[in-house]
Design an enzyme around this catalytic site. Structure first.
Site, PDB file in Angstrom:
ATOM      1  N   TYR A   1      57.071  48.962  -1.497  1.00  0.00           N
ATOM      2  CA  TYR A   1      56.644  48.718  -2.874  1.00  0.00           C
ATOM      3  C   TYR A   1      55.151  48.411  -2.931  1.00  0.00           C
ATOM      4  O   TYR A   1      54.498  48.182  -1.917  1.00  0.00           O
ATOM      5  CB  TYR A   1      57.447  47.572  -3.488  1.00  0.00           C
TER       6      TYR A   1
ATOM      7  N   ARG B   1      47.823  52.439   0.556  1.00  0.00           N
ATOM      8  CA  ARG B   1      48.681  51.542   1.334  1.00  0.00           C
ATOM      9  C   ARG B   1      50.156  51.864   1.082  1.00  0.00           C
ATOM     10  O   ARG B   1      50.992  51.791   2.001  1.00  0.00           O
ATOM     11  CB  ARG B   1      48.383  50.082   0.994  1.00  0.00           C
TER      12      ARG B   1
ATOM     13  N   LYS C   1      54.721  47.080   3.758  1.00  0.00           N
ATOM     14  CA  LYS C   1      55.057  46.361   2.513  1.00  0.00           C
ATOM     15  C   LYS C   1      56.461  46.778   2.077  1.00  0.00           C
ATOM     16  O   LYS C   1      56.654  47.506   1.102  1.00  0.00           O
ATOM     17  CB  LYS C   1      54.016  46.642   1.425  1.00  0.00           C
TER      18      LYS C   1
ATOM     19  N   GLU D   1      49.987  34.128   7.456  1.00  0.00           N
ATOM     20  CA  GLU D   1      49.629  34.365   6.055  1.00  0.00           C
ATOM     21  C   GLU D   1      50.552  33.561   5.161  1.00  0.00           C
ATOM     22  O   GLU D   1      51.453  32.871   5.631  1.00  0.00           O
ATOM     23  CB  GLU D   1      49.725  35.859   5.731  1.00  0.00           C
TER      24      GLU D   1
ATOM     25  N   LEU E   1      50.348  41.363   6.226  1.00  0.00           N
ATOM     26  CA  LEU E   1      50.097  42.505   5.365  1.00  0.00           C
ATOM     27  C   LEU E   1      48.591  42.657   5.181  1.00  0.00           C
ATOM     28  O   LEU E   1      47.893  41.671   4.906  1.00  0.00           O
ATOM     29  CB  LEU E   1      50.762  42.309   3.999  1.00  0.00           C
TER      30      LEU E   1
END
Length: 290
Positions: free
Chosen positions: A32, A51, A146, A178, A202
């Site tokens: 997504y 991406r 992702k 993260e 990511l």
């Protein structure tokens, strides 16, 4: 927000449905993107779609549309929904097939979905900063994709919410990775430090814009892993994401970051990031107070 996209077609939101055997629903078998819209214009759309394609390729899904075709579809969606300020959510799954862990036959067509949502710029939080917690990173080892498999992220975010916090800062061993839905930065002795873009995090679009801004404005930065001890000793801490922009962190596990106020480099990056938004999307009506 009356319209959505299903497999390249603009349809009424009430008609936007997928089959119960769609592999995204049953396996999280898809990827997504979330794209920010300011003044009716998409911000960093090319980078987000690149991406999106890379993530899909990483799990063996071929996007049935070019980036230019996707851009045109999303522009039409924004226009039809009269979206001024908000987000576009889009996802692609491997498609609909009888439930089986093995990939379906190659003639199964991927399912592409997109819709919009009104989301105001979080000016109050950008001005005052947010509180966070630390939590162990329990996710899989391909966080660079992702994917729709976000259960680890959700558990971390929920843990933060239950403690009245905005975000959870994740770590593996003594290394900070993260946030549950963001990239994490520290500032020490004038140097901006953030985790290198590898399989453990990511590769954030906002993160990349921030590093480009640093490079263009002689702000020293390093892309490297840093420890929990470095996090605790940082002069400034902030997070970045599509919807959070450059968000100051003023508290971690109830301990203040320095004086509990956004720091000067964070403020400078906020200002420069706002300038970048305005270059692409026009003047913003709501400004961050310093």
């Amino acid at each position: 927000m009356n319209f959505a996209i299903i497999n390249g077609k603009l349809v009424n939101r009430s008609e936007a449905k997928v089959d119960i055997e769609d592999r995204g629903y049953q396996f999280g078998d898809g990827v997504y993107e979330v794209i920010r819209v300011y003044n009716g214009k998409m911000f960093t759309v090319k980078e987000h779609l690149e991406r999106f394609v890379k993530s899909a390729d990483s799990i063996g899904i071929t996007l049935p549309y070019s980036i230019d075709d996707c851009t045109a579809l999303l522009e039409e969606l924004v226009t039809k929904n009269n979206l001024v300020e908000g987000t576009i959510y889009m996802q692609i799954t491997r498609g609909t097939a009888p439930r089986n862990h093995v990939f379906p036959a190659k003639d199964v067509v991927p399912t592409l979905v997109a819709y919009t949502k009104e989301v105001a710029r979080p000016v109050e939080s950008l001005t005052n900063g947010v509180k966070t917690i630390r939590t162990e990173d329990i996710r899989w080892l391909r966080c660079d994709i992702k994917s729709l498999n976000l259960l680890g992220n959700l558990l971390a975010k929920q843990k933060a919410a239950e403690q009245g916090c905005f975000e959870a800062i994740q770590y593996r061993g003594d290394q900070v990775t993260e946030g549950s839905s963001s990239n994490i930065f520290i500032v020490k002795n004038g140097v901006v430090i953030t985790h290198e873009s590898n399989h453990l995090i990511l590769k954030g679009i906002t993160k990349d814009v921030i590093l480009q801004i640093c490079s263009q404005n002689n702000i020293s930065f390093e892309e490297r892993s840093f420890t929990l001890a470095e996090l605790a000793a940082a002069d400034e801490v902030f997070l970045s994401s599509t919807t959070s922009e450059v968000m100051p962190i003023i508290e971690i596990d109830k301990d203040q970051v320095k004086e509990g106020l956004p720091g000067p480099i964070t403020r400078k990056l906020q200002s420069l990031f706002t300038e970048e938004i305005e270059k692409q999307c026009g003047d913003l009506t709501e400004k961050i107070s310093s």
